[in-house]
Enzyme design. Structure first.
Site, PDB file in Angstrom:
ATOM      1  N   GLU A  86     -34.629  61.499 -97.165  1.00  0.00           N
ATOM      2  CA  GLU A  86     -33.604  62.310 -96.479  1.00  0.00           C
ATOM      3  C   GLU A  86     -33.360  61.886 -95.025  1.00  0.00           C
ATOM      4  O   GLU A  86     -33.343  62.718 -94.121  1.00  0.00           O
ATOM      5  CB  GLU A  86     -33.976  63.800 -96.571  1.00  0.00           C
ATOM      6  CG  GLU A  86     -34.124  64.253 -98.015  1.00  0.00           C
ATOM      7  CD  GLU A  86     -34.432  65.747 -98.161  1.00  0.00           C
ATOM      8  OE1 GLU A  86     -34.671  66.418 -97.154  1.00  0.00           O
ATOM      9  OE2 GLU A  86     -34.424  66.227 -99.308  1.00  0.00           O
TER      10      GLU A  86
ATOM     11  N   ASN B  11     -34.816  57.584-100.545  1.00  0.00           N
ATOM     12  CA  ASN B  11     -34.460  58.701-101.428  1.00  0.00           C
ATOM     13  C   ASN B  11     -33.646  59.720-100.636  1.00  0.00           C
ATOM     14  O   ASN B  11     -33.935  59.979 -99.466  1.00  0.00           O
ATOM     15  CB  ASN B  11     -35.780  59.329-101.919  1.00  0.00           C
ATOM     16  CG  ASN B  11     -35.622  60.329-103.035  1.00  0.00           C
ATOM     17  OD1 ASN B  11     -34.971  60.052-104.036  1.00  0.00           O
ATOM     18  ND2 ASN B  11     -36.229  61.505-102.877  1.00  0.00           N
TER      19      ASN B  11
ATOM     20  N   HIS C 255     -30.068  67.099-106.987  1.00  0.00           N
ATOM     21  CA  HIS C 255     -30.168  68.568-107.031  1.00  0.00           C
ATOM     22  C   HIS C 255     -28.729  69.071-107.148  1.00  0.00           C
ATOM     23  O   HIS C 255     -28.025  69.216-106.147  1.00  0.00           O
ATOM     24  CB  HIS C 255     -30.832  69.101-105.760  1.00  0.00           C
ATOM     25  CG  HIS C 255     -32.271  68.719-105.660  1.00  0.00           C
ATOM     26  ND1 HIS C 255     -33.224  69.159-106.570  1.00  0.00           N
ATOM     27  CD2 HIS C 255     -32.927  67.916-104.783  1.00  0.00           C
ATOM     28  CE1 HIS C 255     -34.403  68.656-106.237  1.00  0.00           C
ATOM     29  NE2 HIS C 255     -34.251  67.899-105.169  1.00  0.00           N
TER      30      HIS C 255
ATOM     31  N   GLU D 220     -35.020  63.665-108.684  1.00  0.00           N
ATOM     32  CA  GLU D 220     -35.415  65.084-108.566  1.00  0.00           C
ATOM     33  C   GLU D 220     -34.440  65.994-109.302  1.00  0.00           C
ATOM     34  O   GLU D 220     -34.095  67.086-108.829  1.00  0.00           O
ATOM     35  CB  GLU D 220     -35.487  65.496-107.077  1.00  0.00           C
ATOM     36  CG  GLU D 220     -36.405  64.612-106.248  1.00  0.00           C
ATOM     37  CD  GLU D 220     -36.561  65.046-104.797  1.00  0.00           C
ATOM     38  OE1 GLU D 220     -36.117  66.157-104.438  1.00  0.00           O
ATOM     39  OE2 GLU D 220     -37.132  64.269-104.019  1.00  0.00           O
TER      40      GLU D 220
ATOM     41  N   ASP E 285     -32.267  68.584-111.007  1.00  0.00           N
ATOM     42  CA  ASP E 285     -32.149  69.955-111.505  1.00  0.00           C
ATOM     43  C   ASP E 285     -30.687  70.366-111.344  1.00  0.00           C
ATOM     44  O   ASP E 285     -29.969  69.794-110.524  1.00  0.00           O
ATOM     45  CB  ASP E 285     -33.140  70.955-110.882  1.00  0.00           C
ATOM     46  CG  ASP E 285     -33.215  70.940-109.365  1.00  0.00           C
ATOM     47  OD1 ASP E 285     -32.219  70.596-108.714  1.00  0.00           O
ATOM     48  OD2 ASP E 285     -34.286  71.305-108.826  1.00  0.00           O
TER      49      ASP E 285
END
Ligand code: XIL
Length: 358
Positions: free
Chosen positions: A167, A210, A246, A274, A276
């Site tokens: 990030e 990432n 996400h 990651e 979701d």
């Protein structure tokens, strides 16, 4: 002349066979009476293994004592990442004092189950101990290098890849860096310093950058694309790009595959790291169906790109997902529900590993 009784007998057995066959087809179609070992034989893991792709999950080692959690973890995934256990606050809570208890629990679970171990994460502005945030520039660079050396050195040879930097880019359209302590006190070169230190600490691990909201082609993902291109041109070590994914139900970027491909074309691996897909809770049937279609889109995009190493979901069950805690009123983002029942998204993803890919 044929024996009529014989003929009637054949007819009867043909009829019986047809009835049995229809019954079996119905039972299979409804998923009735399917023993667990048959389900395990067609787990996500076995299908992904056969395709040479990774299917991963974020592990909280504290949950492994729960039978249902453990059973799904064991059977459905071939890659493990620590949800929190390898972050800076967990591994070096005070200067030079490394604590690997939780991280080692994740690593030994992976090794014990023959699963790949993915490292998350060496340098991140979040879950960062205060002692780090309070350091002046030269000391911060030194602390960052020694953290990377300590953690990546400890797991040397055990991880397939590290999220070296997490990030680092700003939200919105600026295409600039996030205004983190690393950026403020070290300047632009902090990212390449981190990658060089990681390569030295574990030469065999793939080194990834990432981020989130970088799933489609946009200013933020283009900023990362430019960084990767620059690193490749200047010989700064970098091997992969992670897209956190996400996502929000109904909002999978239509250019996800094109985005994965443009990174791959720079000569790096890509991954969904990651995944979701959240929705308002409690979930409606319509949103669960839309979520299944969305999961299918994401996994299909990865499988269509030969350098996409795989997909990791950020947890197993909705019960323990980070989403409700951070996005109030949202949740139901994973592929097993609160009670460990596979959701429509699980059923949608599974056949893809069978049908698609290299
Ligand atoms: C989250 C964890 O899931 C939570 O348990 C923790 O409280 C906060 O961090 N992006 C990342 C992950 O890179 O490390 C975050 O994980 C989710 C967002």
């Amino acid at each position: 002349m044929r024996n009529p009784h014989h003929r009637a007998g054949r007819l009867r057995s043909a009829l019986l066979a047809a009835v049995l066959l229809a019954g079996t087809a119905l039972a299979v179609g409804l998923g009735v009476g399917r023993p667990d070992h048959a389900a395990a034989a067609t787990s996500l893991k076995s299908l992904a293994d056969a395709k040479g792709r990774d299917i991963g999950f974020a592990l909280d080692p504290g949950r492994l004592s729960e039978t249902a959690y453990r059973q799904i973890a064991d059977t459905e995934f071939n890659l493990v990442v620590a949800e929190n256990a390898m972050k800076w606050d967990a591994t070096e809570p005070s200067p030079g004092q490394f604590t690997f208890g939780q991280g080692d629990a994740v690593a030994s679970y992976a090794a014990g189950g023959g699963k790949k171990l993915y490292g998350h994460t060496l340098v991140w502005h979040s879950q960062l101990p205060n002692w780090v945030s309070n350091l002046p520039g030269p000391d911060l660079l030194q602390a960052m290098r020694s953290h990377i050396t300590g953690v990546a050195g400890h797991y040397r040879g055990k991880v397939v890849a590290w999220d070296v930097v997490n990030e680092a880019f700003a939200d919105g359209g600026s295409g600039g860096r996030r205004d983190s302590v690393f950026q403020q006190r070290i300047g632009d070169r902090w990212i390449e310093e981190a990658f060089r230190a990681a390569r030295a600490a574990d030469p065999a691990a793939k080194l990834c950058i990432n981020d989130y909201s970088t799933d489609g082609v946009n200013a933020k993902s283009t900023a990362i694309w430019n960084l990767v291109r620059d690193f490749k041109a200047r010989g700064v070590p970098i091997d992969c790009v992670g897209l956190q994914a996400h996502l929000i139900v109904g909002q999978v970027p239509g250019d996800l595959q094109a985005n994965l491909q443009r990174f791959a074309d720079l000569g790096v691996d890509v991954r969904i790291t990651e995944l979701d897909i959240r929705m308002p809770t409690p979930p409606s049937a319509a949103n669960l169906a839309a979520q299944a279609a969305d999961y299918k889109r994401v996994v299909t995009a990865c499988l269509a790109v030969s350098r996409c190493a795989g997909v990791t979901t950020w947890g197993i069950t909705d019960r323990y997902s980070w989403i409700p805690g951070v996005f109030p009123g949202q949740g139901a983002a994973l592929i097993w529900d609160d009670n460990y029942q596979p959701k429509p998204a699980y059923q949608a993803v599974k056949p893809l590993f069978h049908e698609l890919g290299r």
